[in-house]
Design an enzyme around this catalytic site. Sequence first.
Site, PDB file in Angstrom:
ATOM      1  N   HIS A   1       0.796  -1.239   0.000  1.00 46.19           N
ATOM      2  CA  HIS A   1       0.000   0.000   0.000  1.00 46.19           C
ATOM      3  C   HIS A   1       0.821   1.278   0.000  1.00 46.19           C
ATOM      4  CE1 HIS A   1      -2.245  -3.294   1.982  1.00 46.19           C
ATOM      5  NE2 HIS A   1      -3.166  -2.910   1.133  1.00 46.19           N
TER       6      HIS A   1
ATOM      7  N   ARG B   1      -3.431   4.896  -3.984  1.00 42.88           N
ATOM      8  CA  ARG B   1      -4.815   5.140  -3.501  1.00 42.88           C
ATOM      9  C   ARG B   1      -5.031   6.570  -3.034  1.00 42.88           C
ATOM     10  NH1 ARG B   1      -7.906   0.164  -1.856  1.00 42.88           N
ATOM     11  NH2 ARG B   1      -6.690  -1.491  -2.770  1.00 42.88           N
TER      12      ARG B   1
ATOM     13  N   ARG C   1      -1.303  10.609  15.437  1.00 41.72           N
ATOM     14  CA  ARG C   1      -2.527  10.869  14.661  1.00 41.72           C
ATOM     15  C   ARG C   1      -3.024  12.254  15.016  1.00 41.72           C
ATOM     16  NH1 ARG C   1      -7.591  10.547  12.783  1.00 41.72           N
ATOM     17  NH2 ARG C   1      -9.258  10.659  14.324  1.00 41.72           N
TER      18      ARG C   1
ATOM     19  N   GLY D   1      -6.402  14.332  14.271  1.00 38.32           N
ATOM     20  CA  GLY D   1      -7.711  14.170  13.641  1.00 38.32           C
ATOM     21  C   GLY D   1      -8.783  15.037  14.253  1.00 38.32           C
TER      22      GLY D   1
ATOM     23  N   GLU E   1     -13.934   9.147  17.849  1.00 39.71           N
ATOM     24  CA  GLU E   1     -13.272   9.159  16.536  1.00 39.71           C
ATOM     25  C   GLU E   1     -13.204   7.710  16.078  1.00 39.71           C
ATOM     26  OE1 GLU E   1      -9.377   8.240  16.420  1.00 39.71           O
ATOM     27  OE2 GLU E   1     -10.387   7.146  18.037  1.00 39.71           O
TER      28      GLU E   1
ATOM     29  N   GLU F   1     -10.118   5.839  14.766  1.00 41.99           N
ATOM     30  CA  GLU F   1      -8.815   5.291  14.368  1.00 41.99           C
ATOM     31  C   GLU F   1      -7.845   4.953  15.499  1.00 41.99           C
ATOM     32  OE1 GLU F   1     -10.044   8.208  13.028  1.00 41.99           O
ATOM     33  OE2 GLU F   1     -10.646   7.451  11.068  1.00 41.99           O
TER      34      GLU F   1
ATOM     35  N   SER G   1     -14.818  18.638  16.336  1.00 41.46           N
ATOM     36  CA  SER G   1     -15.435  19.221  15.139  1.00 41.46           C
ATOM     37  C   SER G   1     -16.960  19.250  15.228  1.00 41.46           C
ATOM     38  CB  SER G   1     -15.025  18.433  13.899  1.00 41.46           C
ATOM     39  OG  SER G   1     -15.431  17.086  14.039  1.00 41.46           O
ATOM     40  N   ASP G   2     -17.513  18.481  16.173  1.00 40.67           N
ATOM     41  CA  ASP G   2     -18.963  18.492  16.373  1.00 40.67           C
ATOM     42  C   ASP G   2     -19.249  17.993  17.783  1.00 40.67           C
ATOM     43  OD1 ASP G   2     -17.996  16.232  14.447  1.00 40.67           O
ATOM     44  OD2 ASP G   2     -19.580  15.301  15.620  1.00 40.67           O
TER      45      ASP G   2
HETATM   46  N1  HPA Z   1     -18.032  10.158  15.190  1.00 38.21           N
HETATM   47  C1  HPA Z   1     -16.962   9.509  14.752  1.00 38.21           C
HETATM   48  N2  HPA Z   1     -15.916  10.116  14.258  1.00 38.21           N
HETATM   49  C2  HPA Z   1     -15.911  11.456  14.208  1.00 38.21           C
HETATM   50  C3  HPA Z   1     -17.011  12.192  14.650  1.00 38.21           C
HETATM   51  C4  HPA Z   1     -18.123  11.498  15.180  1.00 38.21           C
HETATM   52  O1  HPA Z   1     -19.111  12.096  15.598  1.00 38.21           O
HETATM   53  N3  HPA Z   1     -16.735  13.509  14.452  1.00 38.21           N
HETATM   54  C5  HPA Z   1     -15.495  13.563  13.918  1.00 38.21           C
HETATM   55  N4  HPA Z   1     -15.007  12.322  13.765  1.00 38.21           N
END
Ligand code: HPA
Length: 235
Positions: free
Chosen positions: A4, A43, A87, A89, A179, A181, A203-204
Amino acid sequence: MTPHIEAEKGSIAKTVLMPGDPLRAKVLADTYLKDAKLVNTVRNIYAYTGFYKGKEITVMASGMGMPSIGIYSYELFKFYDVDNIIRIGTAGSYQENIKLYDIILAQDSFSESTYAKVQGGEERNILSSNTNLNNIIIDTSKEMGIDIKVGRLHSSDVFYTEVPGVPKKALEQGCLACEMESFALFHNANILGKKATCLITISDNLVTHEAASAEERQNAFSKMLELALEASLKM
Ligand code: HPA
């Protein structure tokens, strides 16, 4: 070369920063690395090796989810002699008081995933990140005046669940955010005698349902990235 990764052996640095998104790897390399060379395009999982303040660093995407980061981190550790993977993320907050753009350093990750069990017979469902890398990141965050929280992540295999909201089991385990990973990454580091950790930006929020705009997300991500780059100078 591996199945990979097409990079020549020796063209990947000892420390790799790993965002999920290949385009983020490109932006990071364009913005922060000197003399960056594109060393993998298989990829479209871009990897760039270059120099940050004179130190050789590779930035390589992981793709989304444990199967994907499982493949790339294994090959980097095992066949490219990488020592450290951080990582970098995003995650969804499980707590009202963990707000958008907060940065969390993963002390450990809880997961229902069978990744570690299938890969190497691992029975634990909570795996720790590397203390040595974490101490470097915590010290660096203090030096830079960047506020970070240290705690447990939920590494989930599923983004879209039939039952909405925060999963009860993850809350019982004290997870701060979700998350997809870190658990596989930490397992690979464990079995191969290497070091890994994970920094995420919120992020949320799954409790308040706030979500960051693309631009806000990018700005918040930059702060975490600068922290990871500065910390990597000491690794
Ligand atoms: N769930 C899983 N992974 C994520 C999320 C989530 O709400 N937000 C950002 N990565």
